[in-house]
Each structure stands twice: as C-alpha cells, then as structure tokens.
Scaffold this motif. Structure first.
Motif, mmCIF file in Angstrom:
data_model
loop_
_atom_site.group_PDB
_atom_site.id
_atom_site.type_symbol
_atom_site.label_atom_id
_atom_site.label_comp_id
_atom_site.label_asym_id
_atom_site.label_seq_id
_atom_site.Cartn_x
_atom_site.Cartn_y
_atom_site.Cartn_z
ATOM 1 N N VAL A 114 -17.005 -1.208 -0.047
ATOM 2 C CA VAL A 114 -16.000 -2.039 0.612
ATOM 3 C C VAL A 114 -15.619 -1.355 1.918
ATOM 4 C CG1 VAL A 114 -13.671 -2.999 0.476
ATOM 5 C CG2 VAL A 114 -15.121 -2.973 -1.565
ATOM 6 N N ALA A 115 -15.916 -2.020 3.018
ATOM 7 C CA ALA A 115 -15.708 -1.408 4.336
ATOM 8 C C ALA A 115 -14.270 -0.962 4.567
ATOM 9 C CB ALA A 115 -16.138 -2.401 5.425
ATOM 10 N N GLU A 116 -13.311 -1.720 4.032
ATOM 11 C CA GLU A 116 -11.901 -1.414 4.268
ATOM 12 C C GLU A 116 -11.348 -0.336 3.339
ATOM 13 O OE1 GLU A 116 -12.874 -5.204 6.031
ATOM 14 O OE2 GLU A 116 -13.152 -4.470 3.983
ATOM 15 N N CYS A 117 -12.152 0.105 2.381
ATOM 16 C CA CYS A 117 -11.672 1.077 1.391
ATOM 17 C C CYS A 117 -12.789 2.091 1.133
ATOM 18 C CB CYS A 117 -11.289 0.353 0.104
ATOM 19 S SG CYS A 117 -10.575 1.397 -1.166
ATOM 20 N N PRO A 118 -12.854 3.164 1.927
ATOM 21 C CA PRO A 118 -13.974 4.114 1.873
ATOM 22 C C PRO A 118 -14.259 4.711 0.492
ATOM 23 C CG PRO A 118 -12.644 4.514 3.825
ATOM 24 C CD PRO A 118 -11.898 3.511 2.995
ATOM 25 N N ASP A 119 -13.240 4.852 -0.337
ATOM 26 C CA ASP A 119 -13.483 5.461 -1.648
ATOM 27 C C ASP A 119 -13.816 4.421 -2.726
ATOM 28 O OD1 ASP A 119 -10.976 4.316 -1.825
ATOM 29 O OD2 ASP A 119 -10.093 5.960 -2.986
ATOM 30 N N HIS A 120 -13.970 3.192 -2.318
ATOM 31 C CA HIS A 120 -14.286 2.130 -3.279
ATOM 32 C C HIS A 120 -15.777 2.169 -3.624
ATOM 33 C CE1 HIS A 120 -14.472 -1.782 -5.239
ATOM 34 N NE2 HIS A 120 -13.161 -1.901 -5.129
ATOM 35 N N PRO A 121 -16.138 2.064 -4.916
ATOM 36 C CA PRO A 121 -17.550 2.114 -5.298
ATOM 37 C C PRO A 121 -18.289 0.809 -5.074
ATOM 38 C CG PRO A 121 -16.207 1.762 -7.242
ATOM 39 C CD PRO A 121 -15.243 1.972 -6.098
ATOM 40 N N GLY A 122 -17.566 -0.216 -4.609
ATOM 41 C CA GLY A 122 -18.160 -1.537 -4.536
ATOM 42 C C GLY A 122 -17.967 -2.230 -5.880
ATOM 43 N N TYR A 123 -17.990 -3.534 -5.865
ATOM 44 C CA TYR A 123 -17.817 -4.303 -7.100
ATOM 45 C C TYR A 123 -19.172 -4.423 -7.800
ATOM 46 C CZ TYR A 123 -13.256 -5.602 -5.138
ATOM 47 O OH TYR A 123 -11.981 -5.567 -4.606
ATOM 48 N N TRP A 124 -19.724 -3.255 -8.165
ATOM 49 C CA TRP A 124 -21.072 -3.243 -8.733
ATOM 50 C C TRP A 124 -21.150 -4.021 -10.045
ATOM 51 C CZ3 TRP A 124 -21.336 -1.258 -13.598
ATOM 52 C CH2 TRP A 124 -20.309 -0.405 -14.006
ATOM 53 N N TRP A 125 -20.048 -4.072 -10.786
ATOM 54 C CA TRP A 125 -20.051 -4.774 -12.072
ATOM 55 C C TRP A 125 -20.128 -6.298 -11.898
ATOM 56 C CZ3 TRP A 125 -16.136 -2.091 -9.813
ATOM 57 C CH2 TRP A 125 -14.982 -2.772 -9.471
ATOM 58 N N ASP A 155 -20.136 -5.898 4.210
ATOM 59 C CA ASP A 155 -19.437 -5.261 3.094
ATOM 60 C C ASP A 155 -17.919 -5.366 3.225
ATOM 61 O OD1 ASP A 155 -21.837 -4.310 1.862
ATOM 62 O OD2 ASP A 155 -21.927 -2.738 3.379
ATOM 63 N N HIS A 156 -17.464 -6.248 4.077
ATOM 64 C CA HIS A 156 -16.019 -6.384 4.263
ATOM 65 C C HIS A 156 -15.384 -7.152 3.107
ATOM 66 C CE1 HIS A 156 -15.758 -4.721 8.302
ATOM 67 N NE2 HIS A 156 -16.879 -5.377 8.603
ATOM 68 N N PHE A 157 -14.241 -6.664 2.662
ATOM 69 C CA PHE A 157 -13.432 -7.386 1.690
ATOM 70 C C PHE A 157 -11.983 -6.913 1.815
ATOM 71 C CE2 PHE A 157 -11.830 -8.557 -2.582
ATOM 72 C CZ PHE A 157 -12.108 -9.916 -2.504
ATOM 73 N N PRO A 158 -11.322 -7.317 2.902
ATOM 74 C CA PRO A 158 -9.914 -6.923 3.087
ATOM 75 C C PRO A 158 -9.023 -7.650 2.080
ATOM 76 C CG PRO A 158 -10.571 -8.511 4.750
ATOM 77 C CD PRO A 158 -11.812 -8.158 4.001
ATOM 78 N N VAL A 159 -7.968 -6.982 1.653
ATOM 79 C CA VAL A 159 -7.003 -7.594 0.739
ATOM 80 C C VAL A 159 -5.592 -7.323 1.238
ATOM 81 C CG1 VAL A 159 -8.525 -7.376 -1.269
ATOM 82 C CG2 VAL A 159 -6.870 -5.553 -0.757
ATOM 83 N N PHE A 160 -4.667 -8.149 0.790
ATOM 84 C CA PHE A 160 -3.255 -7.896 1.066
ATOM 85 C C PHE A 160 -2.779 -6.836 0.079
ATOM 86 C CE2 PHE A 160 -3.795 -12.296 2.551
ATOM 87 C CZ PHE A 160 -3.221 -12.214 3.815
ATOM 88 N N THR A 161 -2.110 -5.822 0.585
ATOM 89 C CA THR A 161 -1.598 -4.774 -0.310
ATOM 90 C C THR A 161 -0.087 -4.658 -0.180
ATOM 91 O OG1 THR A 161 -2.051 -3.149 1.427
ATOM 92 C CG2 THR A 161 -3.712 -3.406 -0.291
ATOM 93 N N PRO A 162 0.612 -4.403 -1.317
ATOM 94 C CA PRO A 162 0.026 -4.376 -2.659
ATOM 95 C C PRO A 162 -0.471 -5.755 -3.101
ATOM 96 C CG PRO A 162 2.417 -4.355 -2.790
ATOM 97 C CD PRO A 162 2.058 -4.295 -1.328
ATOM 98 N N PRO A 163 -1.290 -5.868 -4.166
ATOM 99 C CA PRO A 163 -1.508 -4.847 -5.193
ATOM 100 C C PRO A 163 -2.642 -3.863 -4.910
ATOM 101 C CG PRO A 163 -2.511 -6.902 -5.874
ATOM 102 C CD PRO A 163 -1.828 -7.179 -4.573
ATOM 103 N N ASP A 164 -3.604 -4.117 -4.057
ATOM 104 C CA ASP A 164 -4.715 -3.194 -3.822
ATOM 105 C C ASP A 164 -6.006 -3.779 -4.400
ATOM 106 O OD1 ASP A 164 -6.167 -1.013 -3.004
ATOM 107 O OD2 ASP A 164 -4.845 0.472 -3.903
ATOM 108 N N TRP A 165 -7.095 -3.017 -4.221
ATOM 109 C CA TRP A 165 -8.402 -3.431 -4.726
ATOM 110 C C TRP A 165 -8.563 -3.029 -6.195
ATOM 111 C CZ3 TRP A 165 -7.595 -1.277 0.029
ATOM 112 C CH2 TRP A 165 -8.065 -1.980 1.157
ATOM 113 N N ASN A 166 -9.362 -3.773 -6.923
ATOM 114 C CA ASN A 166 -9.830 -3.320 -8.228
ATOM 115 C C ASN A 166 -11.013 -2.392 -7.982
ATOM 116 O OD1 ASN A 166 -8.032 -4.778 -9.847
ATOM 117 N ND2 ASN A 166 -9.253 -6.632 -9.641
ATOM 118 N N ARG A 167 -10.984 -1.216 -8.590
ATOM 119 C CA ARG A 167 -12.028 -0.231 -8.337
ATOM 120 C C ARG A 167 -12.990 -0.036 -9.512
ATOM 121 N NH1 ARG A 167 -7.790 1.289 -5.121
ATOM 122 N NH2 ARG A 167 -8.277 2.251 -3.108
ATOM 123 N N SER A 168 -12.714 -0.704 -10.624
ATOM 124 C CA SER A 168 -13.618 -0.644 -11.775
ATOM 125 C C SER A 168 -13.494 -1.946 -12.547
ATOM 126 C CB SER A 168 -13.280 0.549 -12.678
ATOM 127 O OG SER A 168 -12.163 0.252 -13.495
#
Length: 305
Positions: A114-125, A155-168
């Motif tokens: 996810v371009a906007e969240c460098p530590d995100h693993p991507g929604y691989w699931w 790979d962009h997927f910006p979200v309104f925060t909170p709540p944040d991205w799901n990372r798993s």
C-alpha cells in the motif's frame, strides 16, 4: 464511473471457482513452506542465532508468498471477460472501452503493498478474492504521466483515519477508503463533469469526506487524462448540436416521428446508455443531457433510461 452490482457478478462466477481458489492457496502455501525449509537449512549451515534465523525466515516467507501469488495471476485473469460483461466492455472507473490490456484487472485493495502505508504488507489475503477485483483500463490502473496530468491507481489505497488500514486478514477495522468504488451504489454520485469535460467532485465543501474522496479518486484513477477530457468535451458539444438541431426542426413544424428527429433521439439514447458498446463515458453524457431536460422530449429520454 457507473455502479456495478457485485451480487450480479457473483452469479456469473465459474462453477469451479472455489476449487480454483483453493488450489491457488495450496500452491502458495507449498511455496512458503519450501522457503521456510530452505532458510532453516541455510541457517544451520551458517550457524545463525535464533533471532537472525527467525527474522530471515519471515523475510523469505513474505518473498515466497508474493512470488507465488504473482505466479497465479491466471486466477484473476480468467474473470476478465465476466467482469467486462457487467460494464459492457468498459472500464469500471472511467467508462472507456478497454482494448489494449491483456489483463485489465485491478485489485481494489492492492495485494502487494500500500503506497500510503509503507509498513503495510498489502492485502495479500484478498489476492484471489473475486469481490476485490475491478475491471480497469490501463490509464486508470497503471501509472501514466502525460504532459499536463499524471495518474494511475497502482498500489495506492488511501483511507480516512481513523480507523486506519487493516494489516492482516484478522483485522476488523471498519476501513473508510478514500477512493470511489464502482461497486458502492452511492460512490458514482460523488462525481460530476464540467463543460470542459473535466471530472470534478459533485460537492463544493472541500472539508467534507465526499469532496476529498472524489478529488483523490480523480487523481488516482487519472480521470482527467487530457485525451479523456477532450473526448467528454466533444460529447457535450455533440449533445448541444443535436438538441439545437432537433429544436430547430420542431420549430419549423417537423413532427417528432420524422426520420431526422427520430435519428437524433436515437443518437442521444446511445450516448447515455451504458449497454451500448459503441459509446463510452455514458455517465458524463447523461449528466450533460440533463442540462437540457427542460425540453419535454429530452426529459422523456432521460426518464426511460
């Protein structure tokens, strides 16, 4: 952008879809397991301590997972024709006809990162989750830089925060995407088009989420790619010409059932009807036609379509 009913897409999934997805995940699992075995063997050979062994195993497992998922791109590719059917061969984001891409499938929630969240693993699931697929043209899906504009979702997927991205796959945040989704029945209403063919937020409050969502989407989907803007502008100009021509004929006493007037009406109907495979940007065309709904005969066209 036009609303796509995702429930209708589900009805067209191949009968063996669940088996195909299960086989793909089994393949991915085997590759991850093989990577772990190989890394453990290397750790034994190199004499790594427990921490380094564990860290390296996780790194190699992630690499193996990404590579294995990419190797199974045929899974989502096989749904291309099905997704295209529900938009009559047009991109779900911009409504242009997709003729150039071999694999015009966008993962709405990106599978790799996810371009906007460098530590995100991507929604691989969600890599093999059909409801995460969107039929997308090259200009909406891939990064393109033009003389005056740049865009492409990638790979962009910006979200309104909170709540944040799901990372798993176990996270349950009620994500609020900052991108318009054609499978959301309300999202397409947040876009409009000005007289120059430019896509604009259908909201004037720049602080509102609706405005920000539309603005972000216009950029990320490259909706104001210069040739696309010109094509929409040409549609508006053509609609104006048809309206003026028809009204002149009516003022001259011509009957609504005359060949020329019926031909004009037929052309307008094709321009606004998404099922017409020879036209594109149908939502923009319908919005432009609404400028003239003060004419009873125009309103009749809009009301039935």
């Amino acid at each position: 952008m036009r609303y796509i009913d995702i429930d209708e897409v589900e009805l067209d999934l191949p009968e063996d879809w669940d088996e195909v997805v299960e086989a793909a995940w089994e393949y991915v699992s085997r590759k991850i397991a093989a990577a772990e075995i190989a890394t453990n063997a290397k750790a034994d050979e190199k004499g790594w301590d427990a921490q380094k062994r564990s860290e390296q195993i996780e790194i190699e497992k992630v690499k193996a997972r990404k590579k294995a998922i990419s190797a199974k791109s045929n899974v989502w590719s096989q749904l291309s024709d099905i997704l295209a059917k529900h938009s009559h061969g047009k991109c779900w984001y911009c409504e242009s006809n997709e003729l150039r891409s071999d694999n015009p499938i966008d993962h709405f929630r990106p599978k790799g990162k996810v371009a906007e969240c460098p530590d995100h693993p991507g929604y691989w699931w969600l890599a093999f989750e059909w409801s995460n697929y969107r039929y997308a043209c090259t200009y909406c899906n891939s990064r393109r830089v033009e003389v005056e504009t740049a865009g492409g979702k990638q790979d962009h997927f910006p979200v309104f925060t909170p709540p944040d991205w799901n990372r798993s796959k176990d996270d349950n945040n009620a994500e609020k995407p900052k991108l318009l989704d054609p499978s959301d029945e309300d999202d397409y209403k947040l876009l409009t088009f000005n007289k120059n063919g430019e896509a604009c937020p259908n909201c004037s409050d720049e602080d509102s989420e609706d405005y920000q969502k539309a603005k972000e989407s216009i950029d990320k989907y490259h909706l104001n790619h210069e040739p696309t803007k010109k094509a929409r502008k040409a549609i508006r100009q053509r609609i104006k010409q048809i309206i003026a021509s028809t009204n002149n004929l009516l003022e001259d006493g011509m009957d609504m059932k005359s060949i020329q007037i019926k031909s004009n009406k037929k052309e307008l109907i094709k321009m606004i009807r998404p099922s017409c495979t020879t036209t594109k940007f149908n939502t923009a065309a319908k919005l432009y036609l609404r400028e003239f709904e003060g004419n009873a005969w125009v309103k009749e066209i809009l009301d039935r379509d």
